[in-house]
Scaffold this motif. Structure first.
Motif, PDB file in Angstrom:
ATOM      1  N   ARG A   1       3.303  -7.876 -17.006  1.00  0.00           N
ATOM      2  CA  ARG A   1       2.370  -8.637 -16.188  1.00  0.00           C
ATOM      3  C   ARG A   1       2.601  -8.397 -14.692  1.00  0.00           C
ATOM      4  O   ARG A   1       1.645  -8.345 -13.912  1.00  0.00           O
ATOM      5  N   ALA A   2       3.867  -8.187 -14.318  1.00  0.00           N
ATOM      6  CA  ALA A   2       4.173  -7.921 -12.903  1.00  0.00           C
ATOM      7  C   ALA A   2       3.567  -6.594 -12.443  1.00  0.00           C
ATOM      8  O   ALA A   2       3.359  -6.371 -11.245  1.00  0.00           O
ATOM      9  N   TYR A   3       3.262  -5.718 -13.409  1.00  0.00           N
ATOM     10  CA  TYR A   3       2.631  -4.424 -13.102  1.00  0.00           C
ATOM     11  C   TYR A   3       1.102  -4.476 -13.172  1.00  0.00           C
ATOM     12  O   TYR A   3       0.440  -3.519 -12.767  1.00  0.00           O
ATOM     13  N   THR A   4       0.548  -5.531 -13.722  1.00  0.00           N
ATOM     14  CA  THR A   4      -0.900  -5.512 -13.978  1.00  0.00           C
ATOM     15  C   THR A   4      -1.633  -6.728 -13.420  1.00  0.00           C
ATOM     16  O   THR A   4      -2.868  -6.725 -13.396  1.00  0.00           O
ATOM     17  N   ASP A   5      -0.904  -7.744 -13.007  1.00  0.00           N
ATOM     18  CA  ASP A   5      -1.533  -8.923 -12.398  1.00  0.00           C
ATOM     19  C   ASP A   5      -1.478  -8.737 -10.873  1.00  0.00           C
ATOM     20  O   ASP A   5      -0.391  -8.638 -10.296  1.00  0.00           O
ATOM     21  N   PRO A   6      -2.638  -8.661 -10.215  1.00  0.00           N
ATOM     22  CA  PRO A   6      -2.632  -8.353  -8.775  1.00  0.00           C
ATOM     23  C   PRO A   6      -1.823  -9.354  -7.954  1.00  0.00           C
ATOM     24  O   PRO A   6      -1.166  -8.965  -6.986  1.00  0.00           O
ATOM     25  N   LYS A   7      -1.837 -10.622  -8.366  1.00  0.00           N
ATOM     26  CA  LYS A   7      -1.095 -11.642  -7.607  1.00  0.00           C
ATOM     27  C   LYS A   7       0.408 -11.377  -7.652  1.00  0.00           C
ATOM     28  O   LYS A   7       1.112 -11.625  -6.676  1.00  0.00           O
ATOM     29  N   LEU A   8       0.894 -10.912  -8.817  1.00  0.00           N
ATOM     30  CA  LEU A   8       2.320 -10.577  -8.921  1.00  0.00           C
ATOM     31  C   LEU A   8       2.599  -9.201  -8.304  1.00  0.00           C
ATOM     32  O   LEU A   8       3.582  -9.010  -7.590  1.00  0.00           O
ATOM     33  N   TYR A   9       1.732  -8.237  -8.586  1.00  0.00           N
ATOM     34  CA  TYR A   9       1.973  -6.840  -8.184  1.00  0.00           C
ATOM     35  C   TYR A   9       2.177  -6.727  -6.675  1.00  0.00           C
ATOM     36  O   TYR A   9       3.080  -6.032  -6.205  1.00  0.00           O
ATOM     37  N   VAL A  10       1.328  -7.427  -5.923  1.00  0.00           N
ATOM     38  CA  VAL A  10       1.371  -7.315  -4.470  1.00  0.00           C
ATOM     39  C   VAL A  10       2.654  -7.925  -3.902  1.00  0.00           C
ATOM     40  O   VAL A  10       3.056  -7.611  -2.776  1.00  0.00           O
ATOM     41  N   ARG A  11       3.332  -8.760  -4.714  1.00  0.00           N
ATOM     42  CA  ARG A  11       4.518  -9.446  -4.201  1.00  0.00           C
ATOM     43  C   ARG A  11       5.784  -8.596  -4.228  1.00  0.00           C
ATOM     44  O   ARG A  11       6.785  -8.952  -3.609  1.00  0.00           O
ATOM     45  N   TRP A  12       5.757  -7.479  -4.978  1.00  0.00           N
ATOM     46  CA  TRP A  12       6.997  -6.702  -5.060  1.00  0.00           C
ATOM     47  C   TRP A  12       6.824  -5.209  -4.743  1.00  0.00           C
ATOM     48  O   TRP A  12       7.813  -4.498  -4.585  1.00  0.00           O
ATOM     49  N   GLN A  13       5.605  -4.736  -4.612  1.00  0.00           N
ATOM     50  CA  GLN A  13       5.397  -3.313  -4.330  1.00  0.00           C
ATOM     51  C   GLN A  13       5.799  -2.957  -2.910  1.00  0.00           C
ATOM     52  O   GLN A  13       5.400  -3.634  -1.962  1.00  0.00           O
ATOM     53  N   GLY A  14       6.537  -1.892  -2.780  1.00  0.00           N
ATOM     54  CA  GLY A  14       6.823  -1.332  -1.460  1.00  0.00           C
ATOM     55  C   GLY A  14       8.057  -1.907  -0.809  1.00  0.00           C
ATOM     56  O   GLY A  14       8.713  -2.798  -1.362  1.00  0.00           O
ATOM     57  N   PRO A  15       8.392  -1.381   0.344  1.00  0.00           N
ATOM     58  CA  PRO A  15       9.608  -1.828   1.032  1.00  0.00           C
ATOM     59  C   PRO A  15       9.498  -3.277   1.504  1.00  0.00           C
ATOM     60  O   PRO A  15       8.400  -3.809   1.685  1.00  0.00           O
ATOM     61  N   ARG A  16      10.641  -3.878   1.673  1.00  0.00           N
ATOM     62  CA  ARG A  16      10.740  -5.295   1.970  1.00  0.00           C
ATOM     63  C   ARG A  16      10.053  -5.668   3.295  1.00  0.00           C
ATOM     64  O   ARG A  16       9.514  -6.752   3.439  1.00  0.00           O
ATOM     65  N   ASN A  17      10.091  -4.738   4.260  1.00  0.00           N
ATOM     66  CA  ASN A  17       9.539  -5.043   5.591  1.00  0.00           C
ATOM     67  C   ASN A  17       8.037  -4.755   5.689  1.00  0.00           C
ATOM     68  O   ASN A  17       7.464  -4.810   6.769  1.00  0.00           O
TER      69      ASN A  17
END
Lengths: 161, 161
Positions: free
Chosen positions: A33-49
């Motif tokens: 779900r973290a890979y397919t739910d946009p609300k979750l996906y946007v929270r962890w993709q990419g560098p922290r900054n």
């Protein structure tokens, strides 16, 4: 906070693929779900900054995705692709292209989620390119930058931090 | 009628890709159109004895395609994928999966059309898989069967036969 789970990148010389392996302290359905739910996906993709924009996000066969990471000081980088297969909760197959490089250097990614005992999950991400040069260009262009950090952000998301 | 242009398949051992090269007696725009216009595409895809159904055919980014070849006596085989890039008249990038095999064995195809002198065209089709085994499975499953014949049918289409 250091994660107990390490990100492993395997990229043998003269091969056109790379393999990323990572385990998570969360059941397979939630990792998927973290890979397919946009609300979750946007929270962890990419560098922290970075601020991550999901310009397009359609995780289904034929769906398009496009992400833009804003890393500050006017610098952004984007990547996009299309989904070939999205099978819950076990597999996602999609293409991958970094923007700002010559066109046509495309990767094919297969992400497999395996359920482990204790409500844990092993994720294996294989990315293959038309040539070994393409793979190395993608790595050098920063494909891996933020990946490790991204998984750590995902740990935090699962831990409810 | 033997064609003057030969189909070349290169599939080195222990590599995960294959390359098909073919020249055509037609200008690049027309060759590109034979790959993207459903009326033309259906006329040359697959073996000569088959009836080809374009179940889905959407040659644009995110578009899906699915072909089913009816080779008679109740035998059919299908394949499908999604388009990552369709840039007229030079390049098509798409995924590729043969149906009836275990899921998840997907190829990534890059087709490049080069204009040659004398209104001729060189087509280079590179197909890469996650593993060399996947590539060989695709070849053995009949991915190449009909390809050479398909290009001969395309010659005939260009010659107006």
């Amino acid at each position: 906070v250091a994660s107990k789970n390490q990100t492993t990148l395997k990229a043998e010389p003269n091969k056109a693929y790379l393999t990323i392996t990572r385990e998570f302290e969360a059941p397979r359905e939630l990792v998927f779900r973290a890979y397919t739910d946009p609300k979750l996906y946007v929270r962890w993709q990419g560098p922290r900054n970075s601020k991550t924009l999901l310009d397009k996000f359609e995780p289904r066969i034929g769906g398009i995705y496009r992400l833009v990471h804003d890393v500050g000081e006017g610098q952004t980088f984007g990547w996009h692709g299309v989904y070939h297969e999205v099978t819950s909760p076990e597999r996602i197959v999609s293409t991958f292209e970094i923007e700002g490089l010559p066109k046509g250097h495309v990767g094919l990614g297969t992400i497999v989620f395996e359920a482990l005992p204790g409500d844990r999950t092993r994720m294996t991400h294989t990315e293959v390119y038309a040539t070994g040069e393409d793979r190395d260009t993608a790595i050098e262009a920063g494909m891996m930058s933020g990946v490790t950090e991204g998984y750590e952000r995902l740990d935090e998301l699962f831990a409810g931090e």
